[in-house]
Scaffold this active site. Sequence first.
Site, PDB file in Angstrom:
ATOM      1  N   SER A   1       0.841  -1.197   0.000  1.00  0.00           N
ATOM      2  CA  SER A   1       0.000   0.000   0.000  1.00  0.00           C
ATOM      3  C   SER A   1       0.873   1.243   0.000  1.00  0.00           C
ATOM      4  O   SER A   1       2.014   1.216   0.463  1.00  0.00           O
ATOM      5  CB  SER A   1      -0.893   0.019   1.245  1.00  0.00           C
ATOM      6  OG  SER A   1      -0.136   0.353   2.408  1.00  0.00           O
ATOM      7  N   ASP A   2       0.331   2.336  -0.532  1.00  0.00           N
ATOM      8  CA  ASP A   2       0.965   3.610  -0.255  1.00  0.00           C
ATOM      9  C   ASP A   2       0.857   3.846   1.243  1.00  0.00           C
ATOM     10  O   ASP A   2       0.022   3.250   1.928  1.00  0.00           O
ATOM     11  CB  ASP A   2       0.293   4.735  -1.044  1.00  0.00           C
ATOM     12  CG  ASP A   2       1.218   5.935  -1.239  1.00  0.00           C
ATOM     13  OD1 ASP A   2       2.216   6.058  -0.497  1.00  0.00           O
ATOM     14  OD2 ASP A   2       0.924   6.759  -2.125  1.00  0.00           O
ATOM     15  N   TRP A   3       1.695   4.713   1.768  1.00  0.00           N
ATOM     16  CA  TRP A   3       1.812   4.875   3.216  1.00  0.00           C
ATOM     17  C   TRP A   3       0.507   5.448   3.793  1.00  0.00           C
ATOM     18  O   TRP A   3       0.144   6.582   3.538  1.00  0.00           O
ATOM     19  CB  TRP A   3       3.009   5.751   3.536  1.00  0.00           C
ATOM     20  CG  TRP A   3       4.269   4.969   3.793  1.00  0.00           C
ATOM     21  CD1 TRP A   3       5.096   5.094   4.873  1.00  0.00           C
ATOM     22  CD2 TRP A   3       4.856   3.932   2.984  1.00  0.00           C
ATOM     23  NE1 TRP A   3       6.160   4.201   4.785  1.00  0.00           N
ATOM     24  CE2 TRP A   3       6.027   3.469   3.635  1.00  0.00           C
ATOM     25  CE3 TRP A   3       4.499   3.326   1.787  1.00  0.00           C
ATOM     26  CZ2 TRP A   3       6.839   2.459   3.136  1.00  0.00           C
ATOM     27  CZ3 TRP A   3       5.311   2.308   1.278  1.00  0.00           C
ATOM     28  CH2 TRP A   3       6.452   1.901   1.945  1.00  0.00           C
TER      29      TRP A   3
END
Length: 809
Positions: A224-226
């Site tokens: 995932s993106d952060w």
Amino acid sequence: MKLEELSTIEKAAMLSGASEWDSRGNARADIPSFVMSDGPHGVRRQLGSGDHLGLGASKPATCFPTAGTVANSWDPQLAEQMGQALGKEAHDLDVNVLLGPGMNIKRNPLCGRNFEYYSEDPQVAGRMAAGLIKGIQSNGIAACPKHFAVNSQELRRQASNSVIDERTMREIYLTAFEIAVREAHPWSIMTSYNQINGVYAHENRHLLQEILRDEWGFDGMVVSDWGGSNSAVDAVKAGGSLEMPSPGFTSTRELVGAVEAGTLAEADLNARAAEVALVAERTKTQGVGRDDLLAESVIAEHHEVARTVAEHSSVLLKNQQGVLPLAAGTRVAVVGDMAQTARFQGSGSSKVNATREENLLDELKAIDGVEVAGFAQGYERHGAANKQLQQEAVALAANDSVDVIVAVVGLDERSESEGLDRSTMAIADAQNELVEALCATGKPVVAVLVTGSPVELPWFDHVAGLLYIGLSGQAGASAAARVLTGVINPSGHLAETWGMRYADCPSADWYPAIGRDAIYREGPFVGYRYYETAGVPVRFPFGYGLSYATFAYSDLHVDEHGAHITVTNTSDIAGATVVQMYVSGPSQGVLRPVRELKGFAKVELAAHDSTTVDIAFDRYTFRHFDVASNAWHTESGWWTIALGTDAHTMVASQEYAVAGDVEPQAPNKALGAYLHGDIKNVTDAQMAVLFGHEVLAPGKPEVFGSNDPILSWVDSRGFVARTVAKTLIKRERKIREKTGQPDLNTLFILNMPPRAMSKMTQGMVDAAMVEGIVAIANKHTFRGLGKVIAGFFRNQSANKRTAKELNHE
């Protein structure tokens, strides 16, 4: 012990981070933790625990040109060379997974992160990204292309829903990723923050399983993106492997509970854990310490690589009466704050602590044959009016000791950043006025343009020369000096269209979406696909670029393998150009732009030399996606194969009979304005035909949920929530005005929905506490505070119990 023998809780724990940048390994199964780091154009290996937005200190590393600049080289082999250097630095700085390249399609020139992305066209974006990925992974370091997918704006980026028709998504926004996955086989990929047609990217089974894994054959880790994970359980079901950064143990408990309840198959949990373990195995390094720095020899070598990339990515946009290259003995006035204090990268998580820095003023002084007659600042960097600076520059330029004026202008640091879209396509008025005043002296003016994306150029007709260097990395100044003086012959071509004015952009009237739904109502008519089909004049067409050399094209031949053409350098100096292959479908075929890029080749030729350039047909050349059959098809019939120097200028074309798998099918007349690319006049009814269903954007929420961003709280009926949002907005504006830099932390919070707090706080906040925060947004302040406080203590106790179980205590 094998991975399969680990307990359910151990495997579940592997699917979320251990810290801001580290995965969670497992000693019993000999699975090491690995380190991830931002790295689209330079390794940002942070010291200590680090932070997502790059505000903390990071190890020195080479800052290469950004993707938006490298794309102008149209040279995948050059991108691979840059990737090899990036991968080497990642290894030496103890990084296992490099979070890049960024490769989203440039839908609109105002997207704040466009400098990190390659192109408006999937062929260029996909092939350039494939080169970089191959180079990075040749060092045993995982590349991680991002942001998958349909991520086109920074406003509300964690709480935005990209509403798009399936065909446009597959042909435009996913094809670049498909090319990169099929050609370069990345070991990981990062999902975007946004929803796609109502489903978050990190838990979108259609995206992650049906397309990425089943159709394209991807076998790596999906991260995932952060803070971009929504439901850990839904992500694992859909094909999401790892959520970052550390959410504590909340997700671990949710996954274990779902397996025990029978709502999550253990086979899915095992598959995701195996994907994380495979990256740990593939990227395992030895002999590198966490605090190690780059060797001086590596720093010197890679500075040269960065310069080479910048040189080949510079685009000559105007050269009236051969003002460039600057002749020996030319006396030059250098004007512009950015000539003395270089801007060579954007703001945000990609910002690199460069090993070296250069400026154009010093680099021009160091070149033999050119005399720098003086320097004037010319303008305030961040746009404030200053007539005195302008007058000083004009006085210098008008002096009899000056032959040519080199004016360095462009966008400042706060204009192009993660977390913030640009508000205008214009550069500062003070800079425009300066260039006009310099031109009024009667001396030839050469503008050097420093921007990561297109800008309006009201003074274009008045300057003698224009060199676009983009955001060219730490060696960009010396590269520009070498191009200006003819040491290097420029060979860059634009990887995106430059419109005359922002209002001409196809999505200008509905970008960025200020509400939840970002509706891609322009369909496939993005960039040159729109301008060429609708016949809208542009400043520079996609693919445009000049050279100090000249080229001729002859003997086009098309066969079953592809297009073949002879290119001749008709000048007295060596040079390079980009041959571009555009394809047009059968006249009675499905809805398409008037032409689409389907292949290209960069060719270098000595003076008066010739060569035959071959551009092959491939799986992407003639296909279109048919929504009804959910499959790719090729229409039989006569297609036009055209070779051009840019998307507008075709030098040769030939009709070619294609034997496809379906007969041509005329588009539905109810598409109306779409049939001519007349996007500005598309009706809601015509859009419904394109999408296959009615599309209506929701209004402002009356009741806030866990996925509504903090900035939307300005409309809350609750005084506390409304005050929080207004205070944050005011704070960000004041800091940006005071420092000239965007306040990334505040922007991140404003765009963040409450549910992301449970993903970004190292386990301090769980889902129950988020419910309390949402209650505060909905005017239930005291009830919400009670939930948050009670939830805090419950969560702390639960985290301690989970830690003990994982440690077998």
